[in-house]
Design an enzyme around this catalytic site. Structure first.
Site, PDB file in Angstrom:
ATOM      1  N   ASP A   1       0.860  -1.170   0.000  1.00 20.87           N
ATOM      2  CA  ASP A   1       0.000   0.000   0.000  1.00 20.87           C
ATOM      3  C   ASP A   1       0.906   1.233   0.000  1.00 20.87           C
ATOM      4  O   ASP A   1       2.137   1.130   0.064  1.00 20.87           O
ATOM      5  CB  ASP A   1      -0.983  -0.001   1.193  1.00 20.87           C
TER       6      ASP A   1
HETATM    7  C1  BGC Z   1      -5.132   3.186   0.257  1.00 17.10           C
HETATM    8  C2  BGC Z   1      -5.314   2.223  -0.881  1.00 17.10           C
HETATM    9  C3  BGC Z   1      -5.209   2.958  -2.187  1.00 17.10           C
HETATM   10  C4  BGC Z   1      -3.874   3.650  -2.257  1.00 17.10           C
HETATM   11  C5  BGC Z   1      -3.619   4.375  -3.560  1.00 17.10           C
HETATM   12  C6  BGC Z   1      -3.899   4.040   0.091  1.00 17.10           C
HETATM   13  O1  BGC Z   1      -3.843   5.077   1.034  1.00 17.10           O
HETATM   14  O2  BGC Z   1      -5.069   2.464   1.464  1.00 17.10           O
HETATM   15  O3  BGC Z   1      -6.540   1.563  -0.754  1.00 17.10           O
HETATM   16  O4  BGC Z   1      -5.386   2.077  -3.262  1.00 17.10           O
HETATM   17  O5  BGC Z   1      -3.809   4.594  -1.207  1.00 17.10           O
HETATM   18  O6  BGC Z   1      -4.370   5.519  -3.671  1.00 17.10           O
END
Ligand code: BGC
Length: 759
Positions: free
Chosen positions: A283
């Protein structure tokens, strides 16, 4: 030099003309191409494929351009402009040594320009086919910008309405989440990832994120392995079996080892047990966060832990780009492990056909927000709305019988707020609000008055309430559009108090005093605690954040063009202290019942302990939820009869059919979501009091009766037991059918013989 601003005019890449070339789809051939390419790559180029950079703000800065030329970037995220994307691809393909195209990732969560209901709302449709169509629309629209990878579906089992991310989830139930996860994967990817309009999907967040303590986003999770396997991992297994291209790790700490450094999850379960051949992305910066968790001392050690655990690509951080090469040189990370990660990523690029068709010409794809997109959004919104309550058949309203209605509340005409969380690319101008839709549906038949009454859902200013009361008093019915603005749910937007925010309860009370029928339409990103308003209103339509076409769907339901048919994908607590409360709980040794509870007001201070009930309940609220999982009313009445099984006893490996008759006893045609629940009465580990094992949306004409059959194979009754292996154990099973998890229409059957089931 900074290049490729979206407004520099169209970029016409050399290779973009004519119909797309047909890529090789055979996995053996793809593996050969992957190996041939790997053999050409330097270590730096390999590590480059493992790095994903943020390219937001519609421009590509020098470091990105230089990085692309040098082969130091395998993927970008957060660029959604076709000219910029094409230019990035052009540099990657034409100016880097090996010409490897880019994965272009984006959070296309519930629509792109056309916004479907939030995922939790889509889950309330219990309609995998419709959910799949929603994902297809999103993929098609996103593809027009060159996006080829979405970070969806989010399939964290969510049993805590305080958690803001419950909005993005598919709810609390393993089976419902798993089926809809598969539908979304199939919708985004189609059966040919390289087909125009298909994009790679990403099941997230692996794993256990939904169990964050007290619903605080990013907090710790503690989930015993058996529960992890029986609950949280199951939707991911379903997504992997459906061919999901990627998985994203969770931000959270799982039992002491943050998911991004968790070898058990990423190697043992995902690769060894499930044979996953896609790739794993971290993530956002979650590799470097391993240090903040307290697992590592510095970024280099974080890179080591993540790579050793099996994270193939780093999102938006620089731990890999800065430290992986050194770790390889020090022999702490094997080159062969880097090769495996890169092969996983390259396979996805080949499957997407990016080597043949790296560029995007929007003209090759259907126009965005076309009739089909809007119709899908409307159908999804229609089927997602759950009628929680309908005293004295207050709904549907009759445009013929009424002279006037009052529309009141902060969400009556809030085009942005009805779209919900994660709508980076949503087109606000497409949004049709309930106020506009009601006007166009019945505005010529009756007098439609409108007072917003509150600036937004959190407002505590009550000055406009008098005006709202006035129009309610002068109208035949008052429809209140209440709930939460988009910003109150989603990532990093958890709440400890999940009542209607601001002074909405006071507004309800004031309108109630007029004595007019009061209908609450609630738009929200989570199950809210409605205890303080439920008795103040005659009817409640729970519309979640219904998306672009929320208004027309709500209008059709209010005025009976269609009957509500959504069912709750998550339990509605009476008060926050009941959380976690979910239908598939365990029985405990002292289950509560009506005769075994006592209320705090009735306790005599000197009473013997036994008068307290001695069962699993709270003294200051009921032990049941306000609205149960699966609940949802209709304008007709559905009647279930004659539940039965095809055999009272079955052997391991056999199938039993559970059947019942369903009749539409009312006078309108309507959809019903039939639900099958099972309980394994005695097992080597305790099993839930009810587990959903099947569901089916059907449409019945007035007076029509149909037979519903669900086939249950004994494998459908498998669970992970004491040794964390799947097992089906002989014994008695109860089976219920009905229109909610509270159904009492029950039969039973027995599994005989045999012992353990493998696989
Ligand atoms: C979130 C993800 C997301 C990623 C990209 C993160 O903060 O937890 O679910 O896909 O950001 O935007």
């Amino acid at each position: 030099m900074t290049f490729s601003r979206a407004d520099c005019g169209p970029v016409i890449p050399r290779k973009m003309s004519g119909s797309p070339a047909k890529p090789e789809n055979n996995s053996e051939a793809i593996n050969q191409r992957v190996n041939a390419l790997l053999a050409e790559m330097t270590l730096a180029e390999k590590i480059g494929q493992m790095c994903q950079l943020d390219a937001s703000n519609g421009y590509a800065p020098d470091y990105l351009a230089d990085g692309l030329r040098a082969g130091r970037v395998g993927s970008v995220l957060n660029v959604a402009d076709v000219n910029t994307v094409n230019e990035l691809q052009r540099v990657a393909v034409e100016e880097s040594r090996l010409g490897i195209p880019l994965l272009v990732g984006r959070d296309v969560i519930h629509g792109f320009r056309t916004i479907m209901p939030i995922p939790l709302g889509q889950a309330a449709t219990w309609n995998p086919e419709l959910v799949k169509q929603g994902a297809q629309v999103a993929a098609l629209e996103a593809s027009t910008t060159g996006i080829n990878w979405t970070f969806a579906p989010m399939i964290d089992i969510s049993r805590d309405a305080r958690w803001g991310r419950i909005a993005e989830s598919l709810g609390e139930c393993v089976l419902l989440t798993s089926k809809l996860a598969v539908a979304m994967v199939e919708g985004f990817q189609s059966d040919d990832l390289s087909a125009p309009g298909s994009i790679a999907s990403c099941a997230k967040h692996f794993a256990g994120y939904g169990a964050v303590e007290s619903g605080r986003d990013y907090a710790t999770t503690n989930v015993p392995e058996t529960k992890l396997r029986n609950v949280h991992l199951r939707p991911f297994k379903a997504a992997v079996d459906a061919g999901v291209t990627t998985l994203m790790t969770s931000f959270s700490d799982l039992n002491g080892i943050p998911a991004t450094g968790n070898e058990f999850l990423l190697r043992q379960v995902l690769r060894d047990e499930w044979d996953f051949d896609g790739f794993v992305v971290s993530d956002w910066d979650s590799i470097r966060q391993l240090q903040i968790h307290g697992l590592t001392e510095n970024d280099k050690e974080s890179a080591f832990e993540a790579a050793a655990a099996g994270v193939d690509m780093e999102m938006a951080g620089d731990a890999y780009s800065k430290h992986l090469a050194e770790l390889v040189e020090e022999d702490r990370i094997e080159v062969s492990d880097v090769d495996t990660a890169v092969a996983n990523i390259l396979r996805a690029k080949f499957r997407l056909g990016l080597f043949e068709n790296p560029f995007t010409n929007p003209a090759d794809l259907p126009p965005i927000a076309n009739e089909r997109s809007l119709d899908t959004a409307k159908q999804a919104a229609l089927q997602s709305v759950v009628m929680l309550k309908n005293e004295h058949n207050t709904l549907p309203l009759s445009a013929e019988k009424l002279n006037s209605v009052a529309l009141i509340g902060p969400l009556s005409d809030a085009p942005y707020q009805q779209l919900g969380t994660w709508i980076f690319d949503g087109d606000l101008d497409l949004s049709v609000t309930p106020m506009h839709a009601i006007h166009s549906l019945v505005g010529h038949d009756l007098d439609v008055r409108y007072v917003r009454a509150m600036e937004n859902s959190r407002s505590k200013a009550t000055e406009a309430f008098d005006e709202a009361v006035e129009i309610a008093r002068d109208s035949d019915a008052a429809i209140l559009f209440l709930g939460e603005e988009s910003i109150l749910s989603g990532e990093a937007h958890s709440r400890a108090d999940i009542n209607l925010p601001g002074d909405q309860a006071e507004l309800v009370r004031r309108i109630r005093e007029t004595g007019k029928p009061v209908i609450a339409v609630i738009l929200a990103g989570r199950p809210l605690t409605l205890t303080n308003i439920v008795d103040q209103v005659d009817a409640i339509l729970y519309a979640w954040h219904p998306g672009t076409m929320g208004g027309p769907a709500i209008a059709d339901l209010l005025f009976g063009i269609e009957s509500p048919s959504g069912k709750l994908p998550a339990t509605f607590p009476r008060m926050v202290g009941q959380i976690p409360i979910y239908y598939s709980q365990k029985n405990s040794g002292k289950p509560p019942s009506r005769d075994k509870i006592v209320h705090i007001d009735d306790i005599d201070t000197r009473a013997p302990q036994t008068s307290l009930g001695m069962s699993a309940f709270h003294l200051d609220t009921h032990f049941t939820p306000l609205f149960a999982f699966g609940h949802g009313l209709s304008y007709t009445e559905f009647d279930y009869q004659h539940i039965r099984v095809s055999a009272k006893e079955i052997g391991l490996g056999d199938t039993v059919t559970v059947s019942a008759e369903l009749t539409n006893r009312g006078d309108v045609a309507a959809d019903e979501v039939v639900q099958l629940y099972v309980r394994d009465l005695v097992a080597s580990i305790t099993r839930p009091v009810k587990e959903l094992k099947g569901f089916l949306r059907v449409r019945l004409e007035p007076g029509q009766t149909i037979t519903i059959d669900f086939d249950l194979h004994t494998n459908d009754l498998a669970f992970f037991g004491r040794d964390n292996q799947p097992t089906v154990e002989p014994g008695v099973f109860h089976a219920w059918m009905g229109g909610s998890s509270e159904t009492e229409l029950r039969t039973e059957f027995r599994i005989v013989d045999g012992d353990q089931l493998s696989g």
